[in-house]
Enzyme design. Structure first.
Site, PDB file in Angstrom:
ATOM      1  N   GLY A 104      34.298   6.386  52.586  1.00 48.66           N
ATOM      2  CA  GLY A 104      34.194   5.737  53.673  1.00 48.66           C
ATOM      3  C   GLY A 104      35.883   5.081  54.000  1.00 48.66           C
ATOM      4  O   GLY A 104      35.821   4.998  55.171  1.00 48.66           O
ATOM      5  N   ASP A 105      36.318   4.362  52.869  1.00 41.94           N
ATOM      6  CA  ASP A 105      37.614   3.850  53.090  1.00 41.94           C
ATOM      7  C   ASP A 105      38.577   4.715  53.307  1.00 41.94           C
ATOM      8  O   ASP A 105      39.478   4.457  54.161  1.00 41.94           O
ATOM      9  CB  ASP A 105      37.953   3.117  51.793  1.00 41.94           C
ATOM     10  CG  ASP A 105      37.082   1.879  51.497  1.00 41.94           C
ATOM     11  OD1 ASP A 105      37.251   0.723  52.137  1.00 41.94           O
ATOM     12  OD2 ASP A 105      36.122   1.926  50.517  1.00 41.94           O
ATOM     13  N   SER A 106      38.519   5.686  52.584  1.00 41.69           N
ATOM     14  CA  SER A 106      39.413   6.751  52.838  1.00 41.69           C
ATOM     15  C   SER A 106      39.503   7.434  54.489  1.00 41.69           C
ATOM     16  O   SER A 106      40.446   7.751  54.964  1.00 41.69           O
ATOM     17  CB  SER A 106      39.401   8.156  51.854  1.00 41.69           C
ATOM     18  OG  SER A 106      39.651   7.445  50.510  1.00 41.69           O
ATOM     19  N   ALA A 144      38.317   5.862  57.008  1.00 43.00           N
ATOM     20  CA  ALA A 144      39.041   4.903  57.676  1.00 43.00           C
ATOM     21  C   ALA A 144      40.489   4.842  57.862  1.00 43.00           C
ATOM     22  O   ALA A 144      41.041   4.645  58.890  1.00 43.00           O
ATOM     23  CB  ALA A 144      38.481   3.389  57.306  1.00 43.00           C
ATOM     24  N   SER A 145      41.166   4.987  56.641  1.00 49.20           N
ATOM     25  CA  SER A 145      42.510   5.256  56.348  1.00 49.20           C
ATOM     26  C   SER A 145      43.145   6.516  57.266  1.00 49.20           C
ATOM     27  O   SER A 145      44.029   6.260  58.071  1.00 49.20           O
ATOM     28  CB  SER A 145      42.911   5.514  55.077  1.00 49.20           C
ATOM     29  OG  SER A 145      42.510   4.443  54.150  1.00 49.20           O
TER      30      SER A 145
END
Length: 397
Positions: A167-169, A171-172
């Protein structure tokens, strides 16, 4: 620094994964990335996962090509330093809770007035607006509410997570795309900078293919399917005789025929019911059983060699050891040699994507906390005596 983003200055006010990963990618392609860290502790990722002599190996990767400047954002003088940096920057990336930058006196209205050309990339759990905007949100929650966890796992099991911070990646990646689109707008004279509002939930949701129209028009809820690709057949994960697993994608009409002939099932290749995907989907269990029966009777090497000759897409499921040993990864410069403090040699992932004329590069690994504080402040016009006073008062480290 060289690369397609040479001359672009990025200020990173973020921790852990989403904002730092976005800034890292921009730094790999030539942007000057100035990472703001808290004194003493710095970014928590310095102590996450596996450590080597007290520092996370992830840190050295996540912060390569960045300049670390340690500033106390609780001090008015520290905020003034950020304003001076933002006044001469192209992008500011942050992943604080919505409203936190405003409380620091660094909201969009303030930064835009200081530098109309600045792009402000804001990454948060739910976005800067909406009823959930004030909720705390991590990548795991984005994966859950974005739909991907519901569809991940075995059909009779609980929803599963991918083994990385997906999820973080995601978003990145959306943050970098948004930043570049905004930079292009500014550089081509189409307008001033703008806010790029990136939600962890929405970044995951953006990958969910035809999930919404399938539900809206047909009432279909896509469920967990293990290693299979629902609605597209055959495409699944199959065991081999020696305990390995292979992913086989025989889901186009001509590939399906080649696959069936390669495994000795001409009867299925010639069956008119299986000529197109809509017919194959209705008998996916039968097709999977036929393929698994063949793969289970053969070694992974035989399976891959046979399917390669038949021009059928197939791949062994790799561990990190497989990746590092693979000659294709090596030929593509996807395994780089790096050096940690003290001269220790270590392998690191290469850079994606590959640009033919202005490729990305790694100039240094994640730096020590505040390693570039003096350099950056000097570039901002601070005299040596002023920098020393700021250090003595704990404004910078």
């Amino acid at each position: 620094m060289s690369g397609p983003l040479k001359g672009i200055r990025v200020i990173e006010i973020g921790t852990l994964i989403a904002a730092p990963f976005a800034a890292r990618m921009m730094g790999e392609f030539g942007a000057e990335v100035i990472k703001i860290e808290a004194p003493v502790t710095g970014d928590p990722i310095r102590k996450w996962r596996k450590l080597y002599e007290g520092t996370s190996l992830w840190w050295y990767l996540q912060s390569r090509n960045k300049k670390s400047i340690s500033i106390n954002l609780k001090s008015p003088e520290g905020i003034e330093i950020i304003k001076r940096l933002a006044s001469n920057a192209d992008v500011l990336i942050e992943n604080l809770k919505p409203g936190a930058m405003e409380k620091l006196g660094l909201g969009w209205d303030v930064l835009h007035a200081l530098n109309p050309k600045l792009t402000m990339v804001r990454i948060s759990g739910y976005g800067q607006t909406g009823p959930y905007k004030d909720r705390p949100g991590f990548g795991a929650i984005g994966e859950a509410m974005g739909g991907i966890r519901y569809t991940t796992g075995e059909p009779d099991g609980a929803p599963a997570r991918v083994g990385i911070s997906l999820g973080d990646s995601l978003a990145s990646l959306h943050a970098v795309m948004g930043a570049l689109m905004s930079i292009l707008r500014v550089k081509t004279g189409q307008g001033d900078g703008q806010v790029v509002d990136v939600s962890l939930v929405e970044s995951v949701f953006n990958l969910m293919e035809s999930l919404v129209p399938e539900y809206d028009l047909l009432g279909h809820v896509r469920e967990r399917s293990g290693g299979a690709l629902p609605g597209i057949a055959p495409s699944n994960t199959y065991p081999t005789r020696d305990g390995a697993y292979v992913v086989v994608a025989g889901n186009s009409d001509p590939i399906f025929k080649r696959l069936m002939r390669a495994i000795g099932r001409d009867d299925l290749a010639d069956d008119p019911h299986f000529e197109h995907n809509d017919g194959r989907v209705t008998q996916v269990g039968l097709l999977d059983a036929a393929i698994a029966g063949w793969t289970s009777a053969n070694s992974i090497e035989t399976v891959l060699a046979t399917l390669e000759r038949a021009n059928v897409p197939a791949g062994r499921i790799y561990s990190v050891a497989d990746i590092i040993a693979d000659p294709h990864y090596q030929a593509r410069d996807m395994i780089l040699s790096a050096e940690l403090p003290g001269g220790v040699k270590i392998k690191m992932p290469g850079i994606v994507p590959k640009l033919s004329e202005t490729p990305g590069q790694v100039n240094w690994q994640g730096p020590a906390l505040g390693a570039h504080t003096t350099e950056v402040l000097t570039d901002l016009g601070f005299a040596e005596i002023d920098i020393q006073r700021l250090k003595e008062r704990g404004v910078v480290q």
